[in-house]
Design an enzyme around this catalytic site. Structure first.
Site, mmCIF file in Angstrom:
data_model
loop_
_atom_site.group_PDB
_atom_site.id
_atom_site.type_symbol
_atom_site.label_atom_id
_atom_site.label_comp_id
_atom_site.label_asym_id
_atom_site.label_seq_id
_atom_site.Cartn_x
_atom_site.Cartn_y
_atom_site.Cartn_z
ATOM 1 C CB CYS A 2 -0.855 0.041 1.257
ATOM 2 S SG CYS A 2 -1.912 -1.398 1.419
ATOM 3 N NE ARG A 27 4.813 1.791 -1.687
ATOM 4 C CZ ARG A 27 5.594 1.690 -0.635
ATOM 5 N NH1 ARG A 27 6.804 2.149 -0.706
ATOM 6 N NH2 ARG A 27 5.167 1.150 0.470
ATOM 7 C CD1 TRP A 80 -0.278 -5.757 -3.703
ATOM 8 C CD2 TRP A 80 -0.188 -6.544 -1.609
ATOM 9 N NE1 TRP A 80 0.185 -7.045 -3.759
ATOM 10 C CE2 TRP A 80 0.252 -7.547 -2.502
ATOM 11 C CE3 TRP A 80 -0.215 -6.816 -0.248
ATOM 12 C CZ2 TRP A 80 0.665 -8.802 -2.061
ATOM 13 C CZ3 TRP A 80 0.199 -8.063 0.194
ATOM 14 C CH2 TRP A 80 0.639 -9.048 -0.708
ATOM 15 C CG ASN A 106 2.031 0.399 3.913
ATOM 16 O OD1 ASN A 106 1.732 -0.743 3.559
ATOM 17 N ND2 ASN A 106 3.276 0.861 3.867
ATOM 18 N N GLY A 107 0.036 -1.667 5.937
ATOM 19 C CA GLY A 107 0.542 -2.663 6.868
ATOM 20 C C GLY A 107 -0.550 -3.625 7.278
ATOM 21 C CD GLU A 509 15.893 -13.382 -10.157
ATOM 22 O OE1 GLU A 509 15.449 -13.854 -9.103
ATOM 23 O OE2 GLU A 509 15.563 -12.268 -10.606
ATOM 24 C CE LYS A 513 12.516 -11.130 -11.932
ATOM 25 N NZ LYS A 513 13.404 -10.897 -10.867
ATOM 26 C CD GLU A 516 8.931 -11.434 -10.267
ATOM 27 O OE1 GLU A 516 8.414 -11.096 -9.207
ATOM 28 O OE2 GLU A 516 10.140 -11.272 -10.489
ATOM 29 C CG HIS A 532 16.643 -37.326 -7.263
ATOM 30 N ND1 HIS A 532 16.961 -38.628 -6.958
ATOM 31 C CD2 HIS A 532 17.816 -36.702 -7.550
ATOM 32 C CE1 HIS A 532 18.283 -38.787 -7.043
ATOM 33 N NE2 HIS A 532 18.819 -37.630 -7.392
ATOM 34 C CE LYS A 629 11.278 -2.587 -7.631
ATOM 35 N NZ LYS A 629 11.821 -3.751 -8.342
HETATM 36 C C1 F6R Z 1 11.143 -10.384 -7.733
HETATM 37 C C2 F6R Z 1 11.186 -9.437 -6.668
HETATM 38 C C3 F6R Z 1 10.892 -9.901 -5.291
HETATM 39 C C4 F6R Z 1 11.814 -9.173 -4.302
HETATM 40 C C5 F6R Z 1 11.415 -9.507 -2.854
HETATM 41 C C6 F6R Z 1 12.330 -8.845 -1.863
HETATM 42 O O1 F6R Z 1 11.403 -9.801 -8.969
HETATM 43 O O2 F6R Z 1 11.450 -8.292 -6.883
HETATM 44 O O3 F6R Z 1 11.013 -11.273 -5.167
HETATM 45 O O4 F6R Z 1 13.122 -9.551 -4.549
HETATM 46 O O5 F6R Z 1 10.101 -9.085 -2.621
HETATM 47 O O6 F6R Z 1 12.340 -7.471 -2.048
HETATM 48 P P1 F6R Z 1 13.514 -6.569 -1.506
HETATM 49 O O7 F6R Z 1 14.715 -6.873 -2.297
HETATM 50 O O8 F6R Z 1 13.033 -5.165 -1.683
HETATM 51 O O9 F6R Z 1 13.686 -6.934 -0.064
#
Ligand code: F6R
Length: 634
Positions: A2, A27, A80, A106-107, A509, A513, A516, A532, A629
């Site tokens: 949020c 965000r 959010w 927010n929270g 990773e 990617k 998401e 396995h 974000k």
């Molecule tokens: C994936 C992504 C998330 C963040 C995770 C931690 O692309 O961005 O998996 O890596 O939410 O976020 P930070 O790095 O801000 O602690």
């Protein structure tokens, strides 16, 4: 997560709030709303107006065009969803039973169920499914009580009511509150979720993140935990949790590129992928300059004596940051010889208590506001502080892209990855920046612990210096190739990514990617694990992407890839071009480099592959559904 934006001053607030919320758009959110208070001269009190809408901010903006609201005081919110579906009723601001008090949060309020029950027993009917609504309702009751005792309806009364209610709340949150009967007061509070105050000319602001403020002012003051502030057109009063007045000077925010500009790119994510050579070059210029006194020294803000003390490292992170930490752990253990463990931040509280005083705890977070990571780091500090042994010290280090974040403020030592603001929700350039920070730490530990010869250290340093140029070529090549083949994967439902050793985190990773941003189910496995269990999934409809880099595990990865091909899987390689690469149906070729630095390169085609599939599907690449974000709830 949020986003909160609030303003009090002399200008019409609703357009300022929309502007502020727009700067928090990156965000991620699912609905938005705002409330303003219009002061009327005929009436000493004001009138409260709210507007809310589901979906993107443009919907709220359109609604405001049709049904404008006025007032020089207002609060806005991008939500959010945590408690209750994203719809208009659950969107913030939430009001009290009198409809005169509005709150954005927010929270998460963890004890909201108990508090809702007690409100219901008092005859208060809750309208939304959110945890937030209990806050205005409780403030409303408190104010009713205070007015009953003869207190005046003004900003001080609102402040006292909020302070009282805060003592009832458990959780991680930040809030902003307005009341129509105090049209010159905006009250804000913070408990472990970020909130920054902004000092403008005759106007004052609050926001969840500094970029939202930079269009209005660069004079900022982050609230500390459990602080409450009263903002009026004349200034800001700050109080600690015991109600004691705090005096702290604001600082000038110096960041240069907090304004998001997509330039000529279709999406921020693509722009940020293209910025990686610059991220690497800046990092090298700053931390690994070739003209440094000792050619292989890393100019990190960490003392030599700290490095000498450490014989164990534990790293705490989430998501992509955890993948960078895993590459880091491999390097620190295998190259520098320091025992290193990586933890999911959200699982860290179940880890064994510390045994050695010579442990360095590293928190990795691009945003520096991830609630799981901050909570784990705080818990570790608390349990270490309880150890009654004067020799038992606590060493911590934060790796972040945001020097203005909670993580940076709370850690004793901080490495700034300096990647520049990242707007795309899917982390790309900050992942590279985080990995580079670990390469730097590895060089530092390896040379101080004398685990590697000077020649080996020099070789790694020199290989790193070549990375920016290699990245330029790779990005250009794989942008074109990924774009060309993306259409083949539009109907794909599952993809398996394989990697081994230092490239296993890159398989994770790559899968993250793809999931998401393209919503295709993808899983990363250590290549040896395929047989396995996951191999049962394979047929011609399940592509397998295999990262095969010459080095200690090359032959093994190629054999594991053959096993997939034998089950009719379409095989895509991330590997150097050569006779061995003939097994791949498609090849994302990478230069022949030392295995040590290969993750910095192998991740590039995987980022572009995910990007182009998502873009081809016409998806919202920069703000994928359900994601945020900055994840400020645990
Ligand atoms: C994936 C992504 C998330 C963040 C995770 C931690 O692309 O961005 O998996 O890596 O939410 O976020 P930070 O790095 O801000 O602690």
């Amino acid at each position: 997560m949020c986003g909160i934006f609030g303003v009090i001053g002399s200008r019409e607030s609703s357009s300022l709030i929309l502007d502020g919320l727009r700067r928090l758009e990156y965000r991620g959110y699912d609905s938005a709303g705002l409330a303003t208070i219009q002061y009327s001269r005929n009436n000493q009190f004001g009138e409260l107006f709210t507007r809310k809408s589901k979906g993107k901010l443009i919907n709220l903006s359109n609604l405001l065009q049709k049904k404008p609201i006025q007032g020089h005081l207002g609060i806005g919110h991008t939500r959010w969803a945590t408690h209750g579906k994203p719809n208009e009723t659950n969107a913030h601001p939430h009001l009290d039973f009198s409809g005169q008090i509005a709150v954005v949060q927010n929270g998460i309020i963890e004890n909201y169920r108990d508090l809702s029950k007690s409100l219901q027993l008092k005859g208060i009917k809750l309208i939304s499914e959110t945890d937030t609504e209990i806050i205005p309702q409780l403030i409303g009751l408190e104010i009713e009580n205070m007015l009953g005792k003869g207190l005046l309806a003004n900003g001080k009364t609102l402040l006292s009511a909020v302070q009282k209610v805060l003592t009832l709340l458990d959780g991680t949150y930040s809030i902003a509150v307005i009341w129509s009967k105090a049209p010159d007061a905006l009250v804000v509070a913070r408990s472990q979720a970020p909130l920054v105050l902004g000092f403008g000319e005759g106007e004052f602001f609050c926001a969840s993140d500094t970029p939202a403020l930079v269009g209005f002012t660069r004079t900022v003051l982050p609230l500390e935990d459990n602080e409450v502030a009263l903002l009026t057109p004349l200034g800001i009063e700050l109080y600690d949790e015991n109600g004691n007045r705090q005096r702290r000077a604001p600082s000038l925010f110096k960041g240069t590129e907090l304004f998001a500009d997509k330039k000529s790119f279709r999406h921020f994510m693509l722009k940020e992928i293209y910025e990686q050579p610059e991220t690497a070059q800046l990092w090298i210029d700053r931390y690994l300059p070739s003209d440094s006194p000792s050619e292989n020294s890393v100019a990190f803000p960490i003392t030599k004596s700290l490095v000498e003390k450490i014989d164990q490292i534990q790293i705490i992170a989430c998501g992509t940051s955890r993948h960078a930490a895993m590459v880091g752990a491999y390097l620190l253990e295998q190259f520098a010889g320091v025992r290193t463990n990586v933890y999911f931040a959200s699982e860290f509280r179940y880890s064994p208590p510390p045994v050695s005083s010579n442990t360095l705890t590293i928190g990795v977070s691009q945003s520096g506001e991830t609630a799981d990571t901050l909570a784990a780091l705080r818990m570790e500090k608390e349990r270490r502080d309880l150890i009654e042994d004067s020799n038992f010290s606590f060493h911590q280090l934060g790796i972040t892209n945001r020097l203005d974040s909670s993580l940076a403020r709370e850690m004793d030592n901080v490495i700034d990855i300096g990647s520049g603001i990242e707007i795309g929700v899917a982390a790309t350039k900050t992942f590279l920046g985080q990995m580079l920070a670990f390469y730097g730490l590895t060089l530092l530990f390896a040379s101080n612990k004398q685990k590697r010869s000077t020649k080996e250290i020099l070789e790694l340093s020199n290989d790193l210096r070549l990375v920016p140029k290699q990245l330029v070529d790779l990005i250009k090549k794989h942008d074109a190739l990924s774009k060309e083949i993306a259409h083949m994967f539009v109907e794909t439902k599952d993809v398996i990514f394989l990697g081994r050793g230092i490239n296993y985190p890159i398989a994770l990773e790559g899968a993250l990617k793809l999931k998401e941003i393209s919503y295709i189910h993808a899983q990363g496995y250590p290549a040896g694990e395929l047989k396995h269990g996951p191999i049962a999934l394979l047929d011609q409809h399940v592509p397998v992407i295999s990262i095969a880099v010459p080095g200690v595990v090359y032959e093994k990865v190629l054999s594991n890839s053959q096993e997939a091909k034998a089950r009719d899987a379409r095989l895509i390689g991330v590997a150097p071009n050569g006779s061995e690469s003939a097994i791949f149906d498609e090849l994302f070729s990478i230069p022949k480099v030392s295995e040590w630095i290969s993750p910095l390169l192998t991740v590039i085609p995987l980022q572009l592959f995910s990007y182009h599939i998502a873009a081809h599907k016409g998806l919202d690449v920069d703000q994928p559904r359900n994601l945020a974000k900055s994840v400020t709830v645990e």
